[in-house]
Enzyme design. Structure first.
Site, PDB file in Angstrom:
ATOM      1  N   ARG A  20       0.818  -1.223   0.000  1.00 23.07           N
ATOM      2  CA  ARG A  20       0.000   0.000   0.000  1.00 23.07           C
ATOM      3  C   ARG A  20       0.849   1.269   0.000  1.00 23.07           C
ATOM      4  O   ARG A  20       0.330   2.351  -0.229  1.00 23.07           O
ATOM      5  CB  ARG A  20      -0.998  -0.011   1.144  1.00 23.07           C
TER       6      ARG A  20
ATOM      7  N   HIS B 216       9.198 -23.113   4.972  1.00 23.00           N
ATOM      8  CA  HIS B 216      10.511 -22.925   4.345  1.00 23.00           C
ATOM      9  C   HIS B 216      11.513 -24.013   4.747  1.00 23.00           C
ATOM     10  O   HIS B 216      12.494 -24.240   4.051  1.00 23.00           O
ATOM     11  CB  HIS B 216      11.060 -21.512   4.591  1.00 23.00           C
TER      12      HIS B 216
ATOM     13  N   LYS C 115      15.003 -26.466   2.573  1.00 25.20           N
ATOM     14  CA  LYS C 115      16.421 -26.543   2.964  1.00 25.20           C
ATOM     15  C   LYS C 115      17.053 -27.792   2.359  1.00 25.20           C
ATOM     16  O   LYS C 115      16.435 -28.864   2.355  1.00 25.20           O
ATOM     17  CB  LYS C 115      16.549 -26.581   4.495  1.00 25.20           C
TER      18      LYS C 115
ATOM     19  N   LYS D 279      13.979 -20.122  21.675  1.00 22.24           N
ATOM     20  CA  LYS D 279      14.710 -18.900  21.331  1.00 22.24           C
ATOM     21  C   LYS D 279      15.670 -18.588  22.471  1.00 22.24           C
ATOM     22  O   LYS D 279      15.457 -19.003  23.609  1.00 22.24           O
ATOM     23  CB  LYS D 279      13.735 -17.736  21.187  1.00 22.24           C
TER      24      LYS D 279
ATOM     25  N   HIS E 146       7.389 -26.481  11.226  1.00 26.18           N
ATOM     26  CA  HIS E 146       8.728 -26.989  10.928  1.00 26.18           C
ATOM     27  C   HIS E 146       9.029 -28.322  11.631  1.00 26.18           C
ATOM     28  O   HIS E 146       9.489 -29.275  11.011  1.00 26.18           O
ATOM     29  CB  HIS E 146       9.796 -25.970  11.323  1.00 26.18           C
TER      30      HIS E 146
ATOM     31  N   GLU F  65      17.654 -21.702  18.645  1.00 27.30           N
ATOM     32  CA  GLU F  65      18.054 -20.419  18.048  1.00 27.30           C
ATOM     33  C   GLU F  65      18.714 -19.529  19.097  1.00 27.30           C
ATOM     34  O   GLU F  65      18.361 -19.591  20.278  1.00 27.30           O
ATOM     35  CB  GLU F  65      16.823 -19.688  17.512  1.00 27.30           C
TER      36      GLU F  65
HETATM   37  C1  BG6 Z   1      10.143 -19.030  11.245  1.00 20.08           C
HETATM   38  C2  BG6 Z   1       9.708 -18.642  12.630  1.00 20.08           C
HETATM   39  O1  BG6 Z   1       9.148 -19.775  10.607  1.00 20.08           O
HETATM   40  O2  BG6 Z   1      11.332 -19.826  11.329  1.00 20.08           O
HETATM   41  C3  BG6 Z   1      10.813 -17.889  13.337  1.00 20.08           C
HETATM   42  O3  BG6 Z   1       8.551 -17.821  12.537  1.00 20.08           O
HETATM   43  C4  BG6 Z   1      12.097 -18.685  13.326  1.00 20.08           C
HETATM   44  O4  BG6 Z   1      10.441 -17.581  14.676  1.00 20.08           O
HETATM   45  C5  BG6 Z   1      12.434 -19.154  11.918  1.00 20.08           C
HETATM   46  O5  BG6 Z   1      13.131 -17.850  13.826  1.00 20.08           O
HETATM   47  C6  BG6 Z   1      13.596 -20.114  11.934  1.00 20.08           C
HETATM   48  O6  BG6 Z   1      13.985 -20.367  10.620  1.00 20.08           O
HETATM   49  P1  BG6 Z   1      15.499 -20.774  10.282  1.00 20.08           P
HETATM   50  O7  BG6 Z   1      15.475 -21.024   8.818  1.00 20.08           O
HETATM   51  O8  BG6 Z   1      16.338 -19.602  10.693  1.00 20.08           O
HETATM   52  O9  BG6 Z   1      15.784 -21.985  11.095  1.00 20.08           O
END
Ligand code: BG6
Length: 529
Positions: free
Chosen positions: A79, A208, A212, A378, A270, A246
């Protein structure tokens, strides 16, 4: 406009080489990019973080490698009232900021930018001018893709807007970013809304992790080798551990994260996808539906969770202030208080988990009785995603009481330092008797391959263009995952299960260790870590 010839050959070659310095191992080590058909990709959320950080750079890399050329077009929609030139300036700045270690090839980048256009549309405003977008989409020969990098509540309205503007042609495809809802019901509403415009086989739901390299390798490891299959059952496997840890906290995403938490943000998608690929039966082909049909059987066989077992089978944690990588780190609550957009749920508290550990089981003939431990968090001490398949001990040791034998383990390090290690017991060489030692048969990607690993989005975006659905989630898969996650979420609410604090920079709360210790097990760490 750019042509294939305009892209400097050296750029592509350079990019291909940057991952390592050792000579290529064999001809198989060379990636080949098969060109895709020309496409028009409309990115809704074109000014957003995902588009600038991942989508545009991923498309650029595919362009650099000549997987598509100047016949394809990318149209960013948002937008913000930018001109095309202003948008190009924004994405150029973003590329340099988000990818500081990547060489920047001025010529190739500017050729790539020639393919990009920008259209300001407020998709939630009824009076919005969709004609401006229609005017840009005039090539019916191209594969037409709508990528919705937007909050999920906007998915259905955008699809309706596309239909009403006559843009959702029979062959067009739509890509949905996670999260698809926050529970089963909200996911069903989104799926119904999108499904009213696009047939299921034209909907690409992104996880995603599936893009990988090392996650795709799970299928090859399991189904291209005879070695593992006879052992891949309850008879030989003691337990499976899946971890996604993470360093980062939630700073910058507080408003989203506080309504989500680790269970919805990481496990629903994931971690469950990794579990499916690790435990599913062999599909009869690599066809999208064949794979997804096997994955859904796993999801539907997960042991149900209720308030009677959730306390023994799950641990919730939330990071407090601590130290990560030698730097002081705020706690989760301090980050929330510091963020103006997020509102604390309960006075100055929040019961959102930033860490979760779960013990589950797949209730079928292959896996019954094998504990599967999932964990994600995290602000952990380390950053890594890994699958550990631990085999059972030998039935009898011939080495005498003084010799400890460790169980075999297949350790698949998904990121970083991608590797596959099969830990075996060997005789420690040398005199001095029969000393037994654990040692890995080590396939470390960086040592074995010199190929650059494409970002997950590079693979996924090109699969959308090719019309390959295997790495995307089908509606019933998403909904089955929510069904199980909802059981946990409801059970936590019914039990008011505590969220245990852990200092930032540690491996979650102590209860996460106890979850395994009660079973006489521990989370696996490499002996040298
Ligand atoms: C995302 C989450 O889908 O995946 C994030 O929303 C997370 O919170 C991320 O940090 C981790 O992805 P990767 O590829 O860095 O392991």
């Amino acid at each position: 406009m750019a042509t294939r010839r305009d892209t400097p050959k050296t750029d592509a070659a350079q990019m291909g080489r940057r991952k390592g310095e050792q000579p290529a191992m064999s001809a198989q080590d060379k990636s080949e990019f098969v060109p895709v058909s020309p496409f028009e990709m409309v990115i809704f959320g074109g000014t957003g973080d995902l588009a600038r950080r991942k989508l545009i750079p991923s498309l650029y890399h595919r362009f650099l490698d000549r997987q598509f050329d100047s016949q394809s077009r990318i149209i960013a929609v948002s937008r913000s009232d930018y001109s095309r030139d202003e948008y190009i300036t924004k994405i150029t700045e973003a590329f340099k900021a988000f990818h500081p270690n990547e060489p920047f090839y001025e010529g190739a980048w500017s050729n790539f930018c020639e393919l990009i256009d920008y259209v300001p549309i407020d998709v939630m405003d009824d009076k919005s001018d969709w004609d401006a977008l229609s005017a840009k989409l005039n090539d019916t020969k191209c594969v037409r893709i709508f990528y919705l990098a937007m909050p999920p509540r906007m998915f259905a309205p955008i699809c309706e807007g596309l239909r009403d503007a006559g843009l959702a042609s029979k062959t067009s495809r739509v890509v949905l970013e996670k999260p698809i809802g926050t529970d089963f019901d909200s996911a069903a509403v989104i799926n119904n809304g999108v499904g009213a415009v696009f047939d299921e086989n034209r909907i690409y739901r992104i996880d995603h992790y599936l893009g990988k390299e090392t996650v795709q390798n799970l299928m090859v490891l399991r189904f291209a080798n005879i070695l593992f299959e006879p052992l891949w059952t309850r008879d030989s496997i003691d337990n499976i551990q899946i971890t996604a840890a993470e360093h980062i906290g939630v700073a910058g995403r507080e408003a989203y994260y506080d309504k989500s938490g680790a269970l919805r943000d990481m496990v629903q998608n994931h971690l469950l996808q990794l579990l499916c690929l690790t435990c599913m039966e062999a599909p009869d082909s690599l066809d999208g539906d064949a794979i997804r049909t096997e994955k859904i059987k796993v999801l539907k066989s997960l042991r149900p969770m209720s308030k009677d077992n959730v306390g023994r089978r799950t641990v919730r944690g939330q990071y407090a202030a601590g130290e990560v990588l030698g730097e002081k780190a705020d706690g989760y609550i301090e980050e929330l208080v510091g963020d103006k957009k997020s509102k604390l749920q309960d006075g100055d508290q929040s019961r959102t988990e930033t860490f979760v550990a779960i013990k589950t089981e797949i209730e079928n003939w292959r896996w019954a009785g094998v504990p599967i431990y999932l964990r994600t968090g995290k602000r952990m001490s380390d950053r890594f995603s890994e699958i550990v398949v631990q085999f059972k001990p030998v039935p009898h040791s011939v080495f005498g009481a003084g010799t400890t034998l460790n169980p075999n383990r297949l350790v698949i390090r998904l990121q970083p330092d991608e590797s596959v290690n099969l830990w075996v017991e060997i005789k420690e060489p040398g005199a001095g008797g029969m000393r037994v030692k654990s040692w890995p048969l080590d396939l470390t990607y960086d040592e074995a391959f010199t190929t650059r690993y494409p970002d997950a989005y590079e693979r996924l975006l090109m699969d959308v263009v090719r019309g390959r659905l295997a790495l995307f989630m089908r509606r019933d898969e998403v909904e089955a995952a929510w069904t199980w996650v909802d059981q946990i979420q409801d059970a936590w609410a019914a039990k008011e299960q505590n969220v245990r604090p852990y200092p930032a920079g540690q491996d979650g709360p102590n209860e996460a260790q106890q979850l395994l210790e009660l079973d006489g097990r521990t989370w696996w760490r490499r002996p040298d870590e």
